[in-house]
Design a protein around this motif. Sequence first.
Motif, mmCIF file in Angstrom:
data_model
loop_
_atom_site.group_PDB
_atom_site.id
_atom_site.type_symbol
_atom_site.label_atom_id
_atom_site.label_comp_id
_atom_site.label_asym_id
_atom_site.label_seq_id
_atom_site.Cartn_x
_atom_site.Cartn_y
_atom_site.Cartn_z
ATOM 1 N N SER A 476 13.302 15.709 1.916
ATOM 2 C CA SER A 476 14.434 15.293 0.995
ATOM 3 C C SER A 476 14.950 14.490 1.140
ATOM 4 O O SER A 476 14.992 14.078 2.570
ATOM 5 N N PHE A 477 15.846 13.515 0.820
ATOM 6 C CA PHE A 477 16.057 11.777 1.377
ATOM 7 C C PHE A 477 17.772 12.177 0.518
ATOM 8 O O PHE A 477 17.445 12.906 -0.227
ATOM 9 N N LEU A 478 18.416 11.574 1.074
ATOM 10 C CA LEU A 478 19.765 11.277 1.112
ATOM 11 C C LEU A 478 19.869 9.705 0.869
ATOM 12 O O LEU A 478 19.593 8.601 1.841
ATOM 13 N N PHE A 479 20.167 9.804 -0.456
ATOM 14 C CA PHE A 479 20.082 8.207 -1.096
ATOM 15 C C PHE A 479 21.282 7.788 -0.804
ATOM 16 O O PHE A 479 22.766 8.339 -1.787
ATOM 17 N N LYS A 480 21.922 6.257 -0.613
ATOM 18 C CA LYS A 480 23.639 5.901 -1.286
ATOM 19 C C LYS A 480 23.054 4.824 -2.053
ATOM 20 O O LYS A 480 22.199 3.714 -1.103
ATOM 21 N N LEU A 481 24.237 4.634 -2.781
ATOM 22 C CA LEU A 481 23.615 2.891 -3.930
ATOM 23 C C LEU A 481 24.720 2.036 -2.926
ATOM 24 O O LEU A 481 25.786 2.654 -3.493
ATOM 25 N N ILE A 482 24.434 1.226 -3.184
ATOM 26 C CA ILE A 482 25.160 0.150 -1.958
ATOM 27 C C ILE A 482 25.548 -0.897 -3.316
ATOM 28 O O ILE A 482 26.338 -1.660 -3.348
ATOM 29 N N GLY A 483 24.292 -1.331 -4.499
ATOM 30 C CA GLY A 483 23.949 -2.016 -5.057
ATOM 31 C C GLY A 483 23.612 -3.968 -5.217
ATOM 32 O O GLY A 483 23.739 -4.751 -5.869
ATOM 33 N N SER A 484 22.786 -3.690 -3.648
ATOM 34 C CA SER A 484 22.657 -4.782 -3.403
ATOM 35 C C SER A 484 21.729 -5.334 -4.365
ATOM 36 O O SER A 484 21.057 -5.062 -4.619
ATOM 37 N N THR A 485 21.527 -6.748 -3.751
ATOM 38 C CA THR A 485 20.180 -7.333 -4.533
ATOM 39 C C THR A 485 18.442 -7.162 -3.510
ATOM 40 O O THR A 485 19.424 -6.554 -2.430
ATOM 41 N N CYS A 486 18.188 -6.763 -3.666
ATOM 42 C CA CYS A 486 16.671 -7.006 -3.604
ATOM 43 C C CYS A 486 16.154 -8.691 -2.090
ATOM 44 O O CYS A 486 16.008 -8.544 -1.246
ATOM 45 N N GLU A 488 18.789 -8.398 0.428
ATOM 46 C CA GLU A 488 19.580 -7.774 0.813
ATOM 47 C C GLU A 488 18.643 -7.023 1.658
ATOM 48 O O GLU A 488 19.487 -5.948 2.469
ATOM 49 N N SER A 489 17.800 -6.595 1.432
ATOM 50 C CA SER A 489 17.071 -5.557 2.049
ATOM 51 C C SER A 489 16.834 -6.082 3.462
ATOM 52 O O SER A 489 16.613 -6.960 4.018
ATOM 53 N N ASN A 490 17.354 -4.382 4.717
ATOM 54 C CA ASN A 490 16.757 -4.705 5.697
ATOM 55 C C ASN A 490 15.913 -3.393 5.606
ATOM 56 O O ASN A 490 16.278 -2.241 6.367
ATOM 57 N N ASN A 491 14.861 -3.639 6.646
ATOM 58 C CA ASN A 491 13.878 -2.641 6.561
ATOM 59 C C ASN A 491 12.402 -3.091 7.306
ATOM 60 O O ASN A 491 12.854 -3.960 7.370
ATOM 61 N N SER A 492 12.157 -1.850 7.547
ATOM 62 C CA SER A 492 10.760 -2.706 8.643
ATOM 63 C C SER A 492 9.071 -2.130 7.569
ATOM 64 O O SER A 492 8.276 -2.320 8.022
ATOM 65 N N ASP A 572 18.527 2.168 7.179
ATOM 66 C CA ASP A 572 17.882 1.052 6.063
ATOM 67 C C ASP A 572 17.786 0.643 5.071
ATOM 68 O O ASP A 572 18.164 2.019 4.368
ATOM 69 N N ILE A 573 18.086 -0.606 4.224
ATOM 70 C CA ILE A 573 17.886 -0.923 2.852
ATOM 71 C C ILE A 573 17.054 -1.082 1.935
ATOM 72 O O ILE A 573 16.378 -2.049 2.598
ATOM 73 N N PHE A 574 16.874 -0.930 1.772
ATOM 74 C CA PHE A 574 15.657 -1.455 0.271
ATOM 75 C C PHE A 574 15.965 -1.834 -1.602
ATOM 76 O O PHE A 574 16.680 -0.821 -2.502
ATOM 77 N N GLY A 575 16.522 -2.769 -1.211
ATOM 78 C CA GLY A 575 17.613 -3.312 -2.749
ATOM 79 C C GLY A 575 18.859 -2.834 -2.556
ATOM 80 O O GLY A 575 18.777 -2.528 -1.874
ATOM 81 N N SER A 576 19.038 -2.024 -3.868
ATOM 82 C CA SER A 576 19.955 -1.616 -3.586
ATOM 83 C C SER A 576 21.060 0.236 -3.258
ATOM 84 O O SER A 576 21.600 0.621 -3.282
ATOM 85 N N ILE A 577 19.413 -0.320 -2.572
ATOM 86 C CA ILE A 577 19.779 1.610 -1.886
ATOM 87 C C ILE A 577 19.243 1.730 -0.482
ATOM 88 O O ILE A 577 18.529 0.939 -0.274
ATOM 89 N N GLU A 578 20.474 2.104 -0.179
ATOM 90 C CA GLU A 578 20.440 2.908 1.994
ATOM 91 C C GLU A 578 20.074 3.863 1.917
ATOM 92 O O GLU A 578 20.622 4.937 1.209
ATOM 93 N N ILE A 579 19.096 4.147 3.089
ATOM 94 C CA ILE A 579 18.682 5.538 3.870
ATOM 95 C C ILE A 579 19.573 6.331 4.477
ATOM 96 O O ILE A 579 19.797 5.858 5.747
ATOM 97 N N ALA A 580 20.430 7.333 3.679
ATOM 98 C CA ALA A 580 21.316 8.063 3.925
ATOM 99 C C ALA A 580 21.049 9.014 4.802
ATOM 100 O O ALA A 580 21.588 9.586 5.601
ATOM 101 N N GLY A 581 19.758 9.674 5.252
ATOM 102 C CA GLY A 581 19.587 10.728 5.580
ATOM 103 C C GLY A 581 18.079 11.598 5.314
ATOM 104 O O GLY A 581 17.587 10.717 3.846
ATOM 105 N N TRP A 582 17.803 12.625 5.575
ATOM 106 C CA TRP A 582 16.884 12.827 5.162
ATOM 107 C C TRP A 582 16.000 14.299 5.400
ATOM 108 O O TRP A 582 17.277 14.776 6.888
ATOM 109 N N ALA A 583 15.439 15.480 5.376
ATOM 110 C CA ALA A 583 14.826 16.144 6.335
ATOM 111 C C ALA A 583 13.382 16.984 6.238
ATOM 112 O O ALA A 583 12.859 16.009 5.470
#
Length: 592
Positions: A476-486, A488-492, A572-583
């Motif tokens: 599972s993933f925990l996603f946070k909607l931050i509303g940023s543009t493409c 503004e993405s910040n990931n690897s 990590d930020i993918f567009g408007s989605i931030e990775i807030a967690g996983w299991a």
Amino acid sequence: LTNNILERRFNLDPDEVREINEFQLVDYCQDYPNGITTEVEVTADMFPLGGSCSDTDSITVIPAMEECNVALNPLIRCTVETPDGREVLCSVYHEQVTDLDDRDQCMREVTFEYTLVNEGLACILIYSVTAEIDNEGSFDITPAMGKTICPEESLVIIQKHVEDFCDEDLEDRVVVIVNDGPPETCGGFGALGFFPPEVEEECIIELDFSCTTSGGEDCVVVTQEPSRETCDFHPSYIDLKYTAGDCGSSDNSQHYVFVCHDSGNISALSNPFITAHSLNGVEYYSDTVQVGETLRLGNLYPKLDGFMVIKVYDGINGNLVQKFKFDATCAKPLRTEDVFGAFTVTGLGDKKNSITASSSSLSGVVAESEFEFTFSILNNGETDAFLKDITISSGNTELASIDLSGNTVEIGRTYSNSETIDLSFITESSEISITASADSPFDFECRASDTVTVGYESRGVENPPQEVQCLYCPKSFLFKLIGSTCEESNNSQDIYCSDKAPILDPVHVVITDGHFKHVFFEGEVKKGSIFEVIAGHSSFKTDLVVKIIHGGNIAQIIKFHTSCNKPIFLGDIFGSIEIAGWANLKQGLVTL
């Protein structure tokens, strides 16, 4: 006195005004008693027409005329020498007369003290003073050689006179005429029968207390906390120092994972018995321990087995006093100097890695704590102040006691000094107080106090935040909607992201696999909200496609890989989605 007051020539345009100041000190009272006239003449050349012009002006200053405005203090002091040679107030002696027929007791020479005060604006030469006393006549009490009293100054005139203390005439009125009067403005009215009590002056002191650094800043005690090393690997051993703290003294970042319970007074134990094992039953320790002793759980291999359970007993086969659980795998934050109940982490390691706590101990090192305190004692009374001592305190703790015996502060004068004090013991902003004591010539004690606040600051050395990476396929993933543009993405990862329209609030979110066959999430989400995306009976192993929809139209579409074979880190930020967690099976639940 004639001179040119211009330092240099200057031009003056039509309608232009220029002011010129000239200062001269003159004694017009002595040198110009009839006034002084100042005349100014200005000459100028005209251009370009040629010729000259001039003008004059003058001013006369008349000195203030001397007006008598001398007042009599109606409290006429009267003293008398007793038959046994003591000098007392007339009112006191009058009460001591025991025989009204004893002429030696009744007829005594008294001393009257008349006090004249100049309430005018000019100095007055006293050339004549007359005292008219009811039933006694008129007396010339002019001081010899004459006296000059200036504004706010006073003059005491002494008159010797034989008084009958057995008579009823002690209530006689008196009129004092100065420089021919009238007494309403130059003299005054009083009564010889008004005998004021002798005043024993109390001392009055004011105290000013301050603390500043050499740079003029407020005093602040600064402690420097040692740095904490963060574990970023799965350790095979952990070193714990027994400090006998209760659960309330815990200081770590495992939050809800760490569970601690006290069932007795752990600080009172002299030889506690410790057991340590994992939740899966792997035994790591079973023995007694002393305060300050460090025990090691595990060795160079294998890795520590998940959650660690530590129990503290009041002796072998004794009663349980404390029990706590924490994550020893470093999947949850674990640092040197973390505190878990009665134990503090001093080191972690395995065959390849080793981290230990700094050698500066577990407490803060005081970086700045010694300050110079300055105090000033002002004598604000009407008598000299004989200083006694100064006491500087913090609460009920005395920090310094300074003997000031032998120092006298005259009326209106100030005594200043300083004292250097070490405040390394304080752990919060504190009020430092000072009290000064002094005596008057009449043995009246006076005191004054003041306080100053000394700040406190703990400057911990923060370790840079450790990036937490996903190490196994998430269930599972925990996603946070931050509303940023493409942009503004910040990931690897090398992702696909396309902005179609502004992301308004709220939005409709649809998340599917890369082939759009399986829908893992669909629903309305507000900015700032965290929502969970579950893989179902399996785990995420391919791409996810996230569609952000508003008003039926796609505002943004994102595609990225979720198996963690490609890097995914917390935050990590993918567009408007931030990775807030996983299991996942390897790391359990990991969250920001």
